[in-house]
Design a protein around this motif. Structure first.
Motif, PDB file in Angstrom:
ATOM      1  N   ALA A   1       0.840  -1.187  -0.081  1.00  0.00           N
ATOM      2  CA  ALA A   1      -0.075  -0.116   0.021  1.00  0.00           C
ATOM      3  C   ALA A   1       0.863   1.362  -0.059  1.00  0.00           C
ATOM      4  CB  ALA A   1      -0.861  -0.104   1.035  1.00  0.00           C
ATOM      5  N   ASN A   2       1.945   1.160   0.808  1.00  0.00           N
ATOM      6  CA  ASN A   2       2.757   2.288   0.922  1.00  0.00           C
ATOM      7  C   ASN A   2       3.603   2.647  -0.529  1.00  0.00           C
ATOM      8  OD1 ASN A   2       4.271   4.451   2.161  1.00  0.00           O
ATOM      9  ND2 ASN A   2       5.982   3.221   2.304  1.00  0.00           N
ATOM     10  N   GLU A   3       3.829   1.551  -1.126  1.00  0.00           N
ATOM     11  CA  GLU A   3       4.616   1.430  -2.414  1.00  0.00           C
ATOM     12  C   GLU A   3       3.449   1.998  -3.452  1.00  0.00           C
ATOM     13  OE1 GLU A   3       7.701   0.967  -5.014  1.00  0.00           O
ATOM     14  OE2 GLU A   3       7.899   0.891  -2.741  1.00  0.00           O
ATOM     15  N   LEU A   4       2.514   1.713  -3.377  1.00  0.00           N
ATOM     16  CA  LEU A   4       1.116   1.859  -4.592  1.00  0.00           C
ATOM     17  C   LEU A   4       0.516   3.382  -4.132  1.00  0.00           C
ATOM     18  CD1 LEU A   4      -0.342  -1.403  -4.536  1.00  0.00           C
ATOM     19  CD2 LEU A   4       1.023  -0.482  -6.490  1.00  0.00           C
ATOM     20  N   ASN A   5       1.032   3.956  -2.820  1.00  0.00           N
ATOM     21  CA  ASN A   5       0.344   5.218  -2.622  1.00  0.00           C
ATOM     22  C   ASN A   5      -1.005   5.168  -2.085  1.00  0.00           C
ATOM     23  OD1 ASN A   5       2.629   6.996  -2.759  1.00  0.00           O
ATOM     24  ND2 ASN A   5       2.535   6.907  -5.041  1.00  0.00           N
ATOM     25  N   LEU A   6      -1.425   3.991  -1.551  1.00  0.00           N
ATOM     26  CA  LEU A   6      -2.766   3.651  -1.277  1.00  0.00           C
ATOM     27  C   LEU A   6      -2.635   3.629   0.379  1.00  0.00           C
ATOM     28  CD1 LEU A   6      -3.881   1.071  -3.589  1.00  0.00           C
ATOM     29  CD2 LEU A   6      -4.364   3.228  -3.747  1.00  0.00           C
ATOM     30  N   THR A   7      -3.873   3.854   0.863  1.00  0.00           N
ATOM     31  CA  THR A   7      -3.984   3.394   2.566  1.00  0.00           C
ATOM     32  C   THR A   7      -4.164   1.940   2.492  1.00  0.00           C
ATOM     33  OG1 THR A   7      -6.515   3.562   2.352  1.00  0.00           O
ATOM     34  CG2 THR A   7      -5.092   5.433   2.957  1.00  0.00           C
ATOM     35  N   GLN A   8      -3.704   1.297   3.637  1.00  0.00           N
ATOM     36  CA  GLN A   8      -3.972  -0.073   3.778  1.00  0.00           C
ATOM     37  C   GLN A   8      -5.163  -0.818   3.721  1.00  0.00           C
ATOM     38  OE1 GLN A   8      -5.029  -1.922   6.960  1.00  0.00           O
ATOM     39  NE2 GLN A   8      -4.697  -3.637   5.873  1.00  0.00           N
ATOM     40  N   PRO A   9      -6.264  -0.134   4.431  1.00  0.00           N
ATOM     41  CA  PRO A   9      -7.619  -0.440   4.285  1.00  0.00           C
ATOM     42  C   PRO A   9      -8.242  -0.631   2.975  1.00  0.00           C
ATOM     43  CG  PRO A   9      -7.549   1.088   6.084  1.00  0.00           C
ATOM     44  CD  PRO A   9      -6.225   1.007   5.318  1.00  0.00           C
ATOM     45  N   THR A  10      -7.826   0.589   1.874  1.00  0.00           N
ATOM     46  CA  THR A  10      -8.280   0.627   0.500  1.00  0.00           C
ATOM     47  C   THR A  10      -7.560  -0.742  -0.185  1.00  0.00           C
ATOM     48  OG1 THR A  10      -8.353   3.023   0.477  1.00  0.00           O
ATOM     49  CG2 THR A  10      -8.311   1.693  -1.344  1.00  0.00           C
ATOM     50  N   LEU A  11      -6.258  -0.708   0.047  1.00  0.00           N
ATOM     51  CA  LEU A  11      -5.914  -2.053  -0.776  1.00  0.00           C
ATOM     52  C   LEU A  11      -6.304  -3.442  -0.021  1.00  0.00           C
ATOM     53  CD1 LEU A  11      -3.669  -3.214  -2.591  1.00  0.00           C
ATOM     54  CD2 LEU A  11      -1.999  -3.158  -0.892  1.00  0.00           C
ATOM     55  N   SER A  12      -6.427  -3.367   1.210  1.00  0.00           N
ATOM     56  CA  SER A  12      -7.308  -4.860   1.551  1.00  0.00           C
ATOM     57  C   SER A  12      -8.471  -5.154   0.974  1.00  0.00           C
ATOM     58  CB  SER A  12      -7.298  -4.638   3.179  1.00  0.00           C
ATOM     59  OG  SER A  12      -6.149  -4.743   3.824  1.00  0.00           O
ATOM     60  N   ARG A  13      -9.332  -3.797   0.680  1.00  0.00           N
ATOM     61  CA  ARG A  13     -10.603  -4.131   0.404  1.00  0.00           C
ATOM     62  C   ARG A  13     -10.578  -4.413  -1.231  1.00  0.00           C
ATOM     63  NH1 ARG A  13     -12.367   0.844   0.677  1.00  0.00           N
ATOM     64  NH2 ARG A  13     -12.126   1.396  -1.411  1.00  0.00           N
ATOM     65  N   GLN A  14      -9.670  -3.797  -1.978  1.00  0.00           N
ATOM     66  CA  GLN A  14      -9.580  -4.239  -3.470  1.00  0.00           C
ATOM     67  C   GLN A  14      -9.117  -5.546  -3.244  1.00  0.00           C
ATOM     68  OE1 GLN A  14      -9.844  -2.190  -6.096  1.00  0.00           O
ATOM     69  NE2 GLN A  14     -10.693  -0.598  -5.018  1.00  0.00           N
ATOM     70  N   LEU A  15      -8.121  -6.242  -2.426  1.00  0.00           N
ATOM     71  CA  LEU A  15      -7.716  -7.588  -2.609  1.00  0.00           C
ATOM     72  C   LEU A  15      -8.743  -8.565  -2.196  1.00  0.00           C
ATOM     73  CD1 LEU A  15      -4.193  -7.164  -1.422  1.00  0.00           C
ATOM     74  CD2 LEU A  15      -5.000  -7.693  -3.786  1.00  0.00           C
ATOM     75  N   LYS A  16      -9.710  -8.102  -1.209  1.00  0.00           N
ATOM     76  CA  LYS A  16     -11.034  -8.939  -0.879  1.00  0.00           C
ATOM     77  C   LYS A  16     -11.611  -8.812  -2.305  1.00  0.00           C
ATOM     78  CE  LYS A  16     -10.461  -8.755   4.053  1.00  0.00           C
ATOM     79  NZ  LYS A  16     -11.152  -9.523   4.903  1.00  0.00           N
ATOM     80  N   ASP A  17     -12.008  -7.877  -2.765  1.00  0.00           N
ATOM     81  CA  ASP A  17     -12.972  -7.829  -3.842  1.00  0.00           C
ATOM     82  C   ASP A  17     -12.550  -8.587  -5.019  1.00  0.00           C
ATOM     83  OD1 ASP A  17     -14.737  -5.988  -2.340  1.00  0.00           O
ATOM     84  OD2 ASP A  17     -13.957  -4.249  -3.621  1.00  0.00           O
ATOM     85  N   LEU A  18     -11.217  -8.801  -5.205  1.00  0.00           N
ATOM     86  CA  LEU A  18     -10.627  -9.421  -6.057  1.00  0.00           C
ATOM     87  C   LEU A  18     -10.920 -10.966  -5.842  1.00  0.00           C
ATOM     88  CD1 LEU A  18      -8.900  -9.816  -8.961  1.00  0.00           C
ATOM     89  CD2 LEU A  18      -6.850  -9.810  -7.188  1.00  0.00           C
ATOM     90  N   GLU A  19     -10.460 -11.574  -4.444  1.00  0.00           N
ATOM     91  CA  GLU A  19     -10.575 -12.706  -4.314  1.00  0.00           C
ATOM     92  C   GLU A  19     -12.127 -13.112  -4.327  1.00  0.00           C
ATOM     93  OE1 GLU A  19      -7.537 -13.599  -0.879  1.00  0.00           O
ATOM     94  OE2 GLU A  19      -9.362 -12.340  -0.183  1.00  0.00           O
ATOM     95  N   PHE A  20     -13.108 -12.356  -4.176  1.00  0.00           N
ATOM     96  CA  PHE A  20     -14.509 -12.734  -4.157  1.00  0.00           C
ATOM     97  C   PHE A  20     -14.959 -13.021  -5.648  1.00  0.00           C
ATOM     98  CE2 PHE A  20     -18.727 -11.408  -4.904  1.00  0.00           C
ATOM     99  CZ  PHE A  20     -19.538 -12.295  -3.999  1.00  0.00           C
TER     100      PHE A  20
END
Length: 62
Positions: A22-41
């Motif tokens: 998230a730091n490397e991508l300039n995102l917040t950790q909760p935003t990245l986590s949500r994106q990855l959970k959505d991808l898993e779904f």
């Protein structure tokens, strides 16, 4: 599926850390986590298993 989410997945896998990715991508950790959970779904598969302790097995050849 958005290509940017796949890039997020790759960076997370490379860093072995959602926070570091998230730091490397300039995102917040909760935003990245949500994106990855959505991808898993969307894929119907669990992509990551989060473990608090990293166990490293070192093999030596004599």
């Amino acid at each position: 599926m958005d290509i940017k989410v796949l890039k997020y997945f790759v960076e997370s896998a490379r860093k072995n850390s959602i926070s570091k990715a998230a730091n490397e991508l300039n995102l917040t950790q909760p935003t990245l986590s949500r994106q990855l959970k959505d991808l898993e779904f969307e894929l119907g598969y669990k992509l990551f298993c989060i473990i608090n302790i990293l166990l490293i097995l070192i093999l030596t050849i004599n």
